[in-house]
Motif scaffolding. Structure first.
Motif, PDB file in Angstrom:
ATOM      1  N   CYS A 269       1.138  -1.237   0.159  1.00 46.03           N
ATOM      2  CA  CYS A 269       0.111  -0.118   0.632  1.00 46.03           C
ATOM      3  C   CYS A 269       0.853   0.952  -0.285  1.00 46.03           C
ATOM      4  CB  CYS A 269      -0.743   0.106   1.176  1.00 46.03           C
ATOM      5  SG  CYS A 269      -0.176   0.287   2.497  1.00 46.03           S
ATOM      6  N   LEU A 270       0.002   2.097  -0.253  1.00 46.48           N
ATOM      7  CA  LEU A 270       0.303   3.622   0.100  1.00 46.48           C
ATOM      8  C   LEU A 270       0.405   4.223   1.272  1.00 46.48           C
ATOM      9  CD1 LEU A 270      -0.129   5.349  -3.556  1.00 46.48           C
ATOM     10  CD2 LEU A 270       2.668   4.515  -2.582  1.00 46.48           C
ATOM     11  N   LEU A 271       1.447   4.853   2.324  1.00 43.97           N
ATOM     12  CA  LEU A 271       0.365   5.711   3.798  1.00 43.97           C
ATOM     13  C   LEU A 271       0.717   6.677   2.992  1.00 43.97           C
ATOM     14  CD1 LEU A 271       2.372   2.945   6.266  1.00 43.97           C
ATOM     15  CD2 LEU A 271       0.291   2.505   5.239  1.00 43.97           C
ATOM     16  N   VAL A 272      -0.344   7.060   2.835  1.00 43.36           N
ATOM     17  CA  VAL A 272      -1.052   8.985   2.809  1.00 43.36           C
ATOM     18  C   VAL A 272      -0.719   9.211   3.956  1.00 43.36           C
ATOM     19  CG1 VAL A 272      -2.212  10.546   1.443  1.00 43.36           C
ATOM     20  CG2 VAL A 272      -1.938   8.154   0.474  1.00 43.36           C
ATOM     21  N   ASN A 273      -0.070  10.730   4.261  1.00 43.70           N
ATOM     22  CA  ASN A 273      -0.581  11.315   5.465  1.00 43.70           C
ATOM     23  C   ASN A 273      -1.807  12.725   5.413  1.00 43.70           C
ATOM     24  OD1 ASN A 273       0.314  12.248   7.946  1.00 43.70           O
ATOM     25  ND2 ASN A 273       1.447  13.904   7.467  1.00 43.70           N
ATOM     26  N   LYS A 274      -2.362  12.461   6.603  1.00 40.81           N
ATOM     27  CA  LYS A 274      -3.602  13.660   6.248  1.00 40.81           C
ATOM     28  C   LYS A 274      -3.672  14.549   7.518  1.00 40.81           C
ATOM     29  CE  LYS A 274      -6.573  10.572  10.155  1.00 40.81           C
ATOM     30  NZ  LYS A 274      -7.473   9.985   9.822  1.00 40.81           N
ATOM     31  N   LEU A 275      -2.569  15.239   7.667  1.00 41.42           N
ATOM     32  CA  LEU A 275      -2.245  15.772   8.364  1.00 41.42           C
ATOM     33  C   LEU A 275      -1.048  16.738   7.811  1.00 41.42           C
ATOM     34  CD1 LEU A 275      -1.889  16.329  11.563  1.00 41.42           C
ATOM     35  CD2 LEU A 275      -0.021  15.457  12.290  1.00 41.42           C
ATOM     36  N   ASN A 276      -0.624  17.712   7.539  1.00 41.21           N
ATOM     37  CA  ASN A 276      -0.252  18.476   7.682  1.00 41.21           C
ATOM     38  C   ASN A 276       0.159  18.090   6.620  1.00 41.21           C
ATOM     39  OD1 ASN A 276       0.239  20.259  10.061  1.00 41.21           O
ATOM     40  ND2 ASN A 276       1.318  19.113  10.772  1.00 41.21           N
TER      41      ASN A 276
ATOM     42  N   ARG B 140       3.833  13.872   3.308  1.00 40.95           N
ATOM     43  CA  ARG B 140       4.534  12.073   4.103  1.00 40.95           C
ATOM     44  C   ARG B 140       4.020  10.832   2.742  1.00 40.95           C
ATOM     45  NH1 ARG B 140       4.147  15.059   9.308  1.00 40.95           N
ATOM     46  NH2 ARG B 140       6.432  15.472   9.378  1.00 40.95           N
ATOM     47  N   ILE B 141       4.650  10.721   2.153  1.00 39.48           N
ATOM     48  CA  ILE B 141       3.435   9.127   1.687  1.00 39.48           C
ATOM     49  C   ILE B 141       4.426   8.191   1.698  1.00 39.48           C
ATOM     50  CG2 ILE B 141       2.543   8.406  -0.598  1.00 39.48           C
ATOM     51  CD1 ILE B 141       1.984  11.705  -1.106  1.00 39.48           C
ATOM     52  N   TRP B 142       4.494   7.064   2.154  1.00 38.20           N
ATOM     53  CA  TRP B 142       5.163   6.008   1.954  1.00 38.20           C
ATOM     54  C   TRP B 142       4.724   5.115   1.697  1.00 38.20           C
ATOM     55  CZ3 TRP B 142       7.125   4.117   7.925  1.00 38.20           C
ATOM     56  CH2 TRP B 142       8.507   3.988   7.869  1.00 38.20           C
ATOM     57  N   HIS B 143       5.490   4.143   0.163  1.00 38.81           N
ATOM     58  CA  HIS B 143       5.467   3.123  -0.215  1.00 38.81           C
ATOM     59  C   HIS B 143       6.047   1.995   0.647  1.00 38.81           C
ATOM     60  CE1 HIS B 143       6.039   0.853  -3.706  1.00 38.81           C
ATOM     61  NE2 HIS B 143       5.011   0.629  -3.145  1.00 38.81           N
ATOM     62  N   VAL B 144       4.556   1.260   0.774  1.00 41.27           N
ATOM     63  CA  VAL B 144       5.412  -0.347   1.581  1.00 41.27           C
ATOM     64  C   VAL B 144       4.893  -1.407   0.666  1.00 41.27           C
ATOM     65  CG1 VAL B 144       4.756  -1.289   3.566  1.00 41.27           C
ATOM     66  CG2 VAL B 144       4.873   1.207   4.235  1.00 41.27           C
ATOM     67  N   PRO B 145       6.042  -1.726  -0.616  1.00 41.70           N
ATOM     68  CA  PRO B 145       5.341  -2.702  -1.143  1.00 41.70           C
ATOM     69  C   PRO B 145       5.151  -3.938  -0.463  1.00 41.70           C
ATOM     70  CG  PRO B 145       8.040  -2.189  -1.131  1.00 41.70           C
ATOM     71  CD  PRO B 145       7.458  -1.189  -0.223  1.00 41.70           C
TER      72      PRO B 145
ATOM     73  N   PHE C  38      -2.284   8.598   9.257  1.00 47.25           N
ATOM     74  CA  PHE C  38      -1.577   7.784   7.800  1.00 47.25           C
ATOM     75  C   PHE C  38      -3.233   7.431   7.729  1.00 47.25           C
ATOM     76  CE2 PHE C  38       2.457   7.840   9.029  1.00 47.25           C
ATOM     77  CZ  PHE C  38       3.087   8.789   8.028  1.00 47.25           C
ATOM     78  N   VAL C  39      -4.031   7.258   5.861  1.00 43.39           N
ATOM     79  CA  VAL C  39      -4.527   6.854   5.505  1.00 43.39           C
ATOM     80  C   VAL C  39      -3.954   5.242   4.664  1.00 43.39           C
ATOM     81  CG1 VAL C  39      -6.576   7.138   3.173  1.00 43.39           C
ATOM     82  CG2 VAL C  39      -5.801   8.501   5.205  1.00 43.39           C
ATOM     83  N   PRO C  40      -4.066   4.180   5.338  1.00 38.01           N
ATOM     84  CA  PRO C  40      -3.233   3.095   3.668  1.00 38.01           C
ATOM     85  C   PRO C  40      -4.553   2.645   2.392  1.00 38.01           C
ATOM     86  CG  PRO C  40      -4.386   2.499   5.974  1.00 38.01           C
ATOM     87  CD  PRO C  40      -4.827   3.670   5.792  1.00 38.01           C
ATOM     88  N   PHE C  41      -4.134   3.219   1.321  1.00 37.39           N
ATOM     89  CA  PHE C  41      -4.145   3.311   0.509  1.00 37.39           C
ATOM     90  C   PHE C  41      -3.855   2.213  -0.887  1.00 37.39           C
ATOM     91  CE2 PHE C  41      -4.002   3.969  -4.318  1.00 37.39           C
ATOM     92  CZ  PHE C  41      -5.182   4.195  -5.167  1.00 37.39           C
ATOM     93  N   SER C  42      -4.627   1.155  -1.110  1.00 37.57           N
ATOM     94  CA  SER C  42      -4.027   0.375  -2.023  1.00 37.57           C
ATOM     95  C   SER C  42      -4.971  -0.166  -3.326  1.00 37.57           C
ATOM     96  CB  SER C  42      -4.139  -1.319  -1.178  1.00 37.57           C
ATOM     97  OG  SER C  42      -5.668  -1.288  -0.370  1.00 37.57           O
ATOM     98  N   SER C  43      -3.852  -0.944  -4.462  1.00 41.17           N
ATOM     99  CA  SER C  43      -4.836  -0.322  -5.028  1.00 41.17           C
ATOM    100  C   SER C  43      -4.671  -1.902  -6.470  1.00 41.17           C
ATOM    101  CB  SER C  43      -5.035   0.228  -6.420  1.00 41.17           C
ATOM    102  OG  SER C  43      -4.990   0.827  -7.866  1.00 41.17           O
ATOM    103  N   HIS C  44      -5.357  -2.817  -7.063  1.00 40.98           N
ATOM    104  CA  HIS C  44      -5.085  -3.440  -8.208  1.00 40.98           C
ATOM    105  C   HIS C  44      -4.696  -3.852  -9.168  1.00 40.98           C
ATOM    106  CE1 HIS C  44      -5.370  -6.920  -4.466  1.00 40.98           C
ATOM    107  NE2 HIS C  44      -6.636  -6.508  -4.135  1.00 40.98           N
ATOM    108  N   SER C  45      -5.735  -2.408  -9.654  1.00 39.11           N
ATOM    109  CA  SER C  45      -6.022  -1.812 -10.935  1.00 39.11           C
ATOM    110  C   SER C  45      -4.643  -0.714 -11.395  1.00 39.11           C
ATOM    111  CB  SER C  45      -6.668  -1.437 -11.683  1.00 39.11           C
ATOM    112  OG  SER C  45      -6.893  -0.300 -10.539  1.00 39.11           O
TER     113      SER C  45
END
Length: 168
Positions: free
Chosen positions: A29-36, A41-46, A58-65
């Motif tokens: 996923c990508l961990l997308v920071n919602k503060l400031n 702050r966007i962290w790619h966690v493969p 952080f808002v975890p964002f994942s995608s298959h497409s």
């Protein structure tokens, strides 16, 4: 957040020592920071480790497409950052947040998945090269500082001798 700011290096922490909410990270996923959001702050966690968690900031964002590396580069753009900043709210500039819904509603123009993967891979390699050269630079700078301190200390009444005199 401290782990992100520490060169995106995960921390091992005992669960009951955490004093705030956490979210489980159990897939790439990508961990997308919602503060400031201006701090980008966007962290790619493969490949998250077992029992991985992230701050609720952080808002975890994942995608298959979509390719996550490509999405990360897109989210780091000035256009998306400006949009997120305009939607953020809070009591002060240092505490402004966006909602997960606003992050997820950000429009990203994306080419085909194959092209996304090529673009994402290019920027991943570029980031790796930048990191490598920054580490080399820090190593050289530390070495040069050490050499300078040794030379100053070995001079007959060099900088250290003057310092001792001033302190007396």
């Amino acid at each position: 957040m401290p782990a992100f700011d520490n060169n995106e290096t995960a921390e091992t922490v005992i669960g009951n020592s955490m004093n705030s909410l956490r979210k489980i990270v159990d897939r790439p996923c990508l961990l997308v920071n919602k503060l400031n959001v201006r701090k980008k702050r966007i962290w790619h966690v493969p490949r998250p480790e077992a029992n991985a968690v992230c701050s609720s900031e952080f808002v975890p964002f994942s995608s298959h497409s979509s390719d996550l590396s490509f999405i990360k580069i897109s989210l780091l753009s000035e256009r998306i950052t400006a949009y997120l900043e305009s939607c953020s709210s809070g009591s002060s500039n240092s505490q402004k947040r966006v909602t997960p819904e606003i992050i997820m509603s950000s429009e990203i123009i994306a080419p085909s998945l194959a092209e996304q993967r090529r673009i994402g891979a290019f920027f991943d390699r570029l980031d790796s090269l930048i990191t490598l050269h920054q580490r080399k630079y820090c190593g050289v700078a530390s070495w040069m500082l050490g050499v300078a301190l040794v030379r100053l200390g070995s001079e007959s009444d060099g900088a250290f001798g003057e310092m001792k005199h001033v302190l007396r």
